[in-house]
Design a protein around this motif. Structure first.
Motif, PDB file in Angstrom:
ATOM      1  N   GLY A  25       0.811  -1.209   0.000  1.00 37.02           N
ATOM      2  CA  GLY A  25       0.000   0.000   0.000  1.00 37.02           C
ATOM      3  C   GLY A  25       0.844   1.259   0.000  1.00 37.02           C
ATOM      4  O   GLY A  25       0.538   2.233  -0.702  1.00 37.02           O
ATOM      5  N   ILE A  26       1.932   1.272   0.781  1.00 40.67           N
ATOM      6  CA  ILE A  26       2.844   2.422   0.793  1.00 40.67           C
ATOM      7  C   ILE A  26       3.466   2.629  -0.577  1.00 40.67           C
ATOM      8  O   ILE A  26       3.542   3.750  -1.095  1.00 40.67           O
ATOM      9  N   MET A  27       3.924   1.542  -1.185  1.00 44.07           N
ATOM     10  CA  MET A  27       4.600   1.629  -2.471  1.00 44.07           C
ATOM     11  C   MET A  27       3.691   2.224  -3.544  1.00 44.07           C
ATOM     12  O   MET A  27       4.074   3.156  -4.265  1.00 44.07           O
ATOM     13  N   PHE A  28       2.468   1.725  -3.645  1.00 43.71           N
ATOM     14  CA  PHE A  28       1.568   2.232  -4.676  1.00 43.71           C
ATOM     15  C   PHE A  28       1.007   3.604  -4.304  1.00 43.71           C
ATOM     16  O   PHE A  28       0.667   4.394  -5.198  1.00 43.71           O
ATOM     17  N   ASN A  29       0.906   3.920  -3.028  1.00 39.77           N
ATOM     18  CA  ASN A  29       0.486   5.259  -2.630  1.00 39.77           C
ATOM     19  C   ASN A  29       1.523   6.295  -3.048  1.00 39.77           C
ATOM     20  O   ASN A  29       1.166   7.377  -3.549  1.00 39.77           O
ATOM     21  N   ILE A  40       5.401  -3.277 -13.780  1.00 36.70           N
ATOM     22  CA  ILE A  40       6.655  -2.532 -13.940  1.00 36.70           C
ATOM     23  C   ILE A  40       7.010  -1.802 -12.651  1.00 36.70           C
ATOM     24  O   ILE A  40       8.187  -1.702 -12.289  1.00 36.70           O
ATOM     25  N   VAL A  41       6.004  -1.293 -11.932  1.00 33.61           N
ATOM     26  CA  VAL A  41       6.273  -0.638 -10.648  1.00 33.61           C
ATOM     27  C   VAL A  41       6.924  -1.611  -9.670  1.00 33.61           C
ATOM     28  O   VAL A  41       7.919  -1.290  -9.004  1.00 33.61           O
ATOM     29  N   LEU A  42       6.393  -2.832  -9.597  1.00 30.39           N
ATOM     30  CA  LEU A  42       6.969  -3.836  -8.699  1.00 30.39           C
ATOM     31  C   LEU A  42       8.385  -4.200  -9.117  1.00 30.39           C
ATOM     32  O   LEU A  42       9.300  -4.292  -8.275  1.00 30.39           O
ATOM     33  N   ALA A  43       8.609  -4.377 -10.425  1.00 31.91           N
ATOM     34  CA  ALA A  43       9.939  -4.762 -10.909  1.00 31.91           C
ATOM     35  C   ALA A  43      10.948  -3.632 -10.704  1.00 31.91           C
ATOM     36  O   ALA A  43      12.088  -3.876 -10.270  1.00 31.91           O
ATOM     37  N   LEU A  44      10.548  -2.403 -11.007  1.00 32.91           N
ATOM     38  CA  LEU A  44      11.468  -1.278 -10.850  1.00 32.91           C
ATOM     39  C   LEU A  44      11.804  -1.035  -9.388  1.00 32.91           C
ATOM     40  O   LEU A  44      12.940  -0.675  -9.058  1.00 32.91           O
ATOM     41  N   THR A  45      10.851  -1.237  -8.513  1.00 35.68           N
ATOM     42  CA  THR A  45      11.118  -1.094  -7.085  1.00 35.68           C
ATOM     43  C   THR A  45      12.138  -2.124  -6.619  1.00 35.68           C
ATOM     44  O   THR A  45      13.046  -1.821  -5.837  1.00 35.68           O
ATOM     45  N   LEU A  46      12.015  -3.350  -7.112  1.00 39.80           N
ATOM     46  CA  LEU A  46      12.980  -4.393  -6.770  1.00 39.80           C
ATOM     47  C   LEU A  46      14.371  -4.058  -7.292  1.00 39.80           C
ATOM     48  O   LEU A  46      15.375  -4.217  -6.583  1.00 39.80           O
ATOM     49  N   LEU A  47      14.450  -3.582  -8.532  1.00 40.75           N
ATOM     50  CA  LEU A  47      15.756  -3.237  -9.111  1.00 40.75           C
ATOM     51  C   LEU A  47      16.391  -2.066  -8.373  1.00 40.75           C
ATOM     52  O   LEU A  47      17.615  -2.059  -8.152  1.00 40.75           O
ATOM     53  N   ASP A  48      15.599  -1.084  -7.981  1.00 35.99           N
ATOM     54  CA  ASP A  48      16.149   0.045  -7.216  1.00 35.99           C
ATOM     55  C   ASP A  48      16.701  -0.405  -5.875  1.00 35.99           C
ATOM     56  O   ASP A  48      17.734   0.096  -5.412  1.00 35.99           O
ATOM     57  N   ASP A  49      16.020  -1.342  -5.242  1.00 34.60           N
ATOM     58  CA  ASP A  49      16.506  -1.859  -3.968  1.00 34.60           C
ATOM     59  C   ASP A  49      17.817  -2.627  -4.152  1.00 34.60           C
ATOM     60  O   ASP A  49      18.690  -2.591  -3.287  1.00 34.60           O
ATOM     61  N   ILE A  50      17.973  -3.284  -5.300  1.00 31.84           N
ATOM     62  CA  ILE A  50      19.201  -4.050  -5.562  1.00 31.84           C
ATOM     63  C   ILE A  50      20.387  -3.122  -5.765  1.00 31.84           C
ATOM     64  O   ILE A  50      21.491  -3.381  -5.264  1.00 31.84           O
TER      65      ILE A  50
END
Length: 611
Positions: A124-128, A296-306
């Motif tokens: 919820g935080i991520m999509f908000n 894409i939001v989920l994938a980009l968030t994962l890549l940014d964390d990496i």
């Protein structure tokens, strides 16, 4: 399996194959007995995942909305009420256990449910944050030029960083001995305390009605400049940190970041632009595009964390590259915002309350006082740093202080940063102090800005801006505003009759086309240089030389649209304002007509107070 056995056993009992429940299959008998045992059955149901989740959602929404409604006279934003609700509800409930609950456990929040709810709250935080960034327009940072937002944004952050670092460097021994606070912790906490996140300001300004004000636009542009500068600093810091380990690690980190930036600019951004280009006017964006963007939001968030960014940064970056407004931005807000903001986001405030430690707050009072003193110093440094930067940009000191208060707004992102530190750099008492300071600063700054900021203030004498005060030989300035082209024909007839060639009086006509701001937080007041508006000067055949037409377009929220009307009246010294008032049609009340009727009393009220 249980469902099939239930059907078979029920059929057998109906046909007379079983005389009592004891002759049932043992699995079915245990299932029925476990859900029909009075108080113990209720205890099991209330600690089950789905009822537990629904109970939390209902409780959070009802309490937070009630608190927000009761504090509306204090201009308290919703995020403050949600944080207070999470603190009051979950800090006093029984604490969760580290193991799975047993049948005799009396804790309402158990660890198994808590982990799942934290994951849902994180989504919820991520999509908000993603939806909040979709509303922002990156190009709006140049509305005031590049100089002013850059100076205010960068100065506010680096002055705060400089004052905090100087305090820690000169008095580190006194701080550690008197307050018992680690200087290393203060240096880590200095980064979020000195930053202002545009997503937080966007939500705050929407509630306070500051999106289409001059200082609101400037503060939002300055925070975006600050955010861009902060990302560059994080990239350099991550590369240097990996390079200290080995040059190969630093090179790999730099390559990964460059590849990620390339994907964002040359793959994701063109894809979103293609969606907008291929969607017909007033057509609905296809569901497959919305689904693909969420993936894409989920994938980009994962890549940014990496690559070393925090996962909220990935969601914010993805939102900033989205085309704001209709059709794509509006579609994303309509289909994603409601579920994430109203259902998933409230779960994230549960963890804040669970981590609160009131006993530790009292026990380590000297540590808490040290943290609060450091937060107060950074608050004052940002406040007067913004005021000094605004004074350098030839703004008044009062406006500089108001921008400083706006740049001190705290919200969800700040609490999220403190949550990432909890258990690693800070204990529960320090976390409690930081969250309480976040709530207190936002709860104090929001009413102060609402009370002292007057977007439509003027230094002219009251009553001097009317038709009666216009000299016979001076220019007559008139203005009209409208939502659609229905009243245009009647307005042209009126203006033609008002611009007679028999007199030497010159007439200037300002037309303001009002457009509701949808799917964006970038309000704007646009002057069309080519004189192409809903009222075309070429249609005034008889008086081309006697009338000058200046078409404007205002993009702003409905509830604050009157501010653009009144600001243009004061800026251009308008003597006569024409606001069409549609007649109420009980059969078919159009939305535009309803909005125009609501606009008239607001404009009259402001004009009477200021002109």
């Amino acid at each position: 399996m249980v469902g099939e056995l239930l059907i078979k056993n029920a059929t057998a009992m109906i046909l007379g194959g079983m005389s009592s429940i004891n002759e049932m299959n043992p699995l079915i008998r245990d299932y029925i007995m476990s859900h029909d045992n009075g108080h113990s059955g209720f205890q099991e149901i209330i600690t089950a995942f789905l009822p537990h989740l629904l109970a939390l959602l209902v409780l959070m929404v009802i309490v937070s909305r009630s608190l927000h409604y009761s504090l509306r006279w204090l201009k308290q934003p919703l995020i403050v009420c949600q944080l207070i609700t999470g603190i009051l509800l979950f800090s006093f409930l029984p604490r969760p256990k580290d193991t799975l609950p047993t049948t005799n456990e009396k804790s309402y929040i158990n660890s198994a449910n808590r982990r799942v709810e934290e994951v849902l709250g994180g989504i919820g935080i991520m999509f908000n944050l993603f939806i909040g960034a979709v509303k922002l327009d990156v190009s709006s940072v140049y509305e005031f030029g590049r100089k002013k937002p850059l100076i205010i944004g960068v100065a506010s952050q680096f002055i705060t960083l400089g004052v905090g670092s100087l305090l820690c460097g000169l008095f580190h021994e006194q701080i550690e001995s008197f307050f018992g606070v680690s200087v290393q912790f203060l240096m880590f906490a200095l980064q979020p305390l000195s930053s202002t996140y545009p997503v937080v300001l966007c939500d705050m300004f929407t509630e306070l009605g500051l999106l289409n004000t001059e200082l609101g636009r400037l503060a939002l542009s300055s925070s975006m400049m600050q955010c861009f500068a902060g990302w560059i600093f994080i990239i350099v810091l991550n590369v240097l940190a990996q390079a200290r380990v080995s040059l190969r690690s630093g090179f790999i980190t730099l390559v990964c970041i460059l590849v990620l930036i390339t994907i964002i600019i040359f793959v994701i951004r063109p894809y979103t632009v293609w969606i907008v280009r291929t969607t017909r006017f007033n057509a609905r964006v296809r569901d497959k595009h919305i689904f693909m963007i969420t993936l894409i939001v989920l994938a980009l968030t994962l890549l940014d964390d990496i690559v070393g960014f925090a996962y909220p940064d990935g969601a914010i970056i993805m939102g900033l590259i989205m085309p704001h407004g209709p059709p794509l931005g509006t579609a994303l807000i309509e289909r994603v915002d409601l579920v994430t903001s109203e259902l998933l986001l409230p779960l994230s405030f549960m963890r804040n309350g669970i981590l609160f430690d009131w006993a530790g707050l009292v026990k380590e009072l000297h540590v808490v006082l040290g943290v609060e003193f450091f937060v107060l110093i950074t608050f004052l440094a940002k406040l007067f740093g913004c005021a000094a930067a605004a004074k350098y940009c030839k703004m008044s000191f009062k406006d500089g202080l108001l921008i400083g208060l706006m740049m001190n707004f705290r919200g969800l992102v700040d609490v999220l940063v403190f949550l990432s530190m909890a258990g690693k750099l800070i204990d529960k008492a320090m976390f409690t102090a930081l969250v309480l300071s976040t709530v207190a600063i936002s709860a104090i700054c929001a009413p102060l800005v609402s009370f002292f900021y007057e977007p439509l203030r003027t230094k002219r004498k009251k009553g001097s801006q009317t038709v009666q005060n216009v000299h016979f030989s001076s220019e007559l300035r008139m203005m009209t505003c409208f939502y659609n082209d229905k009243p245009v024909s009647a307005l042209i007839d009126f203006f033609e009759s008002s611009t007679s060639s028999e007199t030497n009086k010159s007439v200037s006509i300002y037309t303001l086309h009002l457009v509701e701001l949808q799917g964006s937080a970038a309000s704007s007041l646009i002057l069309h240089r080519n004189n192409q508006g809903c009222i075309n000067p070429a249609r005034m055949d008889r008086n081309k030389k006697d009338a000058s037409v200046f078409p404007y377009t205002s993009h702003s929220p409905l509830k604050t649209m009157h501010q653009d009307v009144c600001s243009l009246i004061l800026e251009k010294n308008i003597a006569l304002v024409i606001v069409p008032y549609p007649r109420k049609n009980s059969v078919a009340a159009l939305e535009d007509d309803v909005a125009m009727r609501a606009l008239v009393p607001l404009v009259l009220q402001q004009v009477i107070l200021t002109s």
